[in-house]
Design an enzyme around this catalytic site. Structure first.
Site: not given
Ligand code: ADP
Length: 447
Positions: A165, A200-201, A237, A290, A292
């Site tokens: 995050g 990203e949107k 999470k 991911n 892993r």
């Molecule tokens: P990380 O690898 O840091 O965990 P992620 O790309 O998996 O990042 O995104 C983690 C969380 O961030 C997602 O589960 C979601 O809650 C939020 N998120 C990521 N991208 C978006 C998006 N484009 N729009 C809305 N929420 C997003």
């Protein structure tokens, strides 16, 4: 199969891997830091080697020390668990160069999928829908503003090397985007030594849904259905479940097939998770892979009756996936609550210290993955997750009831944990209905 495996990790996942090794007749040797000396889970291993001081940089992230331990222990393979070196392609390369099998994918596919921009491009090639956004890196604010106006606010800036995050910032207009750009770049550079950003949107009120995949070295790949990980705090999470309570059969099948297309396109082997966001209209968009095993893998194990760690070991040792997709049946509902040593009253700050009381729940449908016990010390040096409480029952309603009962049985004192927060979430009517989105905690859980 291997005869001896080194586990380059600690805590609950180290114990989980020891158990899988032993069930396959494989010896398990664990590395540990000075802070983990004397920890109970080390006694389950066939050997324990101290690799350095408490600070992870000097122990669990210390590649030369881990490779030396592997050589001393004379192992055939290294399992990295999750976190630490699990997604470090350089580490995987060093293992391979030393003739030790890295239990995970090839370094090249790890590199490709670990770069979120490259992963997005691969997903597009595999005809997997991605969140609308930049084609590649966003070089400066001006480029970000131009694209944001084209796709429409709100947008999210993300770090190409991101994880946990970090390096993510949402912007609602040109002014906030300027600020967000500088902040995201600084954070990404500090956290990942890589300031590459993409855009990203920002999907409104999304759910996080991911697909567990396993692929062998001969190109066979199967999925173990989806996990819904919408209950998050600051993009981290907290509760995971399967099936996703709002997914219809058709979308679910499409989603799982999309994940398999992506994994095959990447010529990937071993365990992977393809993460997606589901919008209010049930459109799904790929966000990342991911490379892993994940914290929440037991959820998929319970609904499919498969042991994913054993599959990791078998595939890494060269066995083929002698399972067909139709052999993987999804049964009932499973849910996991992450029990973190954190103080909700102090903004979920880590709450390390000695555990004086530790009473673990049990009974029908309950699995607890933990390395903790009465008298153990929760170290301030590592992640605050101290246990995973996983429940499996025929229906979601029964799963929630069992989970609440088990959470109440779980006694951890005097450490502050996320247990009361979980009981509150599980008691909320929106959670019971299953109509939540990723902002649920911020919006409905208050302080
Ligand atoms: P990380 O690898 O840091 O965990 P992620 O790309 O998996 O990042 O995104 C983690 C969380 O961030 C997602 O589960 C979601 O809650 C939020 N998120 C990521 N991208 C978006 C998006 N484009 N729009 C809305 N929420 C997003």
């Amino acid at each position: 199969m291997f005869s001896r495996v080194l586990i380059a990790n600690r805590g609950e996942i180290a114990l989980r891997i020891i158990r899988a090794c032993h069930e396959l007749g494989v010896e398990a040797v664990v590395v540990h830091s000075e802070a983990d000396r004397g920890a109970a889970y080390l006694e389950s291993a066939d050997g324990a080697i101290c690799i350095g001081p408490a600070a992870a940089g000097k122990s669990y992230l210390n590649i030369p020390a881990i490779i030396s331990a592997a050589e001393i222990a004379d192992v055939d393979a290294i399992h990295p668990g999750y976190g630490f070196l699990a997604e470090n392609a350089h580490f995987a390369e060093v293992c391979n160069e030393c003739g030790i099998t890295f239990i995970g994918p090839e370094p090249a596919s790890m590199r490709q999928l670990g770069d979120k921009v490259a992963a997005r491009n691969l997903a597009k090639k595999a005809r997997v829908p991605c969140v609308p956004g930049s084609e590649g890196e966003i070089k400066d604010e001006a480029e970000a503003i131009k694209l944001a106006n084209k796709i429409g606010y709100p947008i999210i800036l993300k770090a190409a090397a991101g994880g946990g995050g970090r390096g993510m910032r949402v912007a609602h207009n040109d002014i906030s985007l300027r600020k967000a750009f500088a902040a995201a770049k600084t954070e990404a550079e500090a956290a990942f030594k890589n300031g590459t950003l993409y855009l990203e949107k920002f999907i409104l009120e999304p759910r996080h849904v991911e697909v567990q995949v396993m692929a062998d070295k001969s190109g066979n790949a199967i999925h173990f259905y989806e996990r819904d990980c919408t209950i998050q705090r600051r993009h981290q999470k907290l509760i995971e479940e399967s099936p996703c309570p709002v997914l219809d059969e058709k979308t679910r099948e499409e989603l799982c097939k999309a994940a398999l297309r992506l994994i095959k396109e990447a010529k990937y082997h071993n365990a992977a998770t393809c993460e997606f966001l589901l919008d209010r209209d049930k459109n799904y968009y790929f966000i990342e892979v991911n490379t892993r095993i994940q914290v929440e893998h037991p959820v998929s194990e319970l609904v499919t009756g498969q042991d994913l760690i054993k599959w990791q070991l078998k595939i890494a040792s060269g066995q083929t996936l002698d399972l067909r997709q139709r052999d993987i049946r999804h049964s009932g509902c499973a849910m996991e609550c992450r029990i973190n040593a954190e103080d909700p009253a102090r903004g979920f700050a880590p709450n390390p210290g000695r555990v004086q009381k530790f009473i673990v729940p049990g009974g029908p449908g309950v699995r607890v993955d933990t390395h903790m016990y009465q008298g153990a010390v929760i170290s301030p040096y590592y992640d605050s997750m101290i246990a995973k409480l996983i429940v499996h029952q025929p229906t979601r309603e029964e799963t929630i009831a069992t989970m609440k009962r088990a959470l109440r049985e779980f006694k951890i004192e005097p450490i502050k944990t996320t247990i009361p927060a979980h009981i509150k979430i599980l008691s909320h009517s929106l959670f019971a209905k299953g109509t939540v989105d990723t902002s649920f905690i911020e919006r409905h859980m208050g302080a």
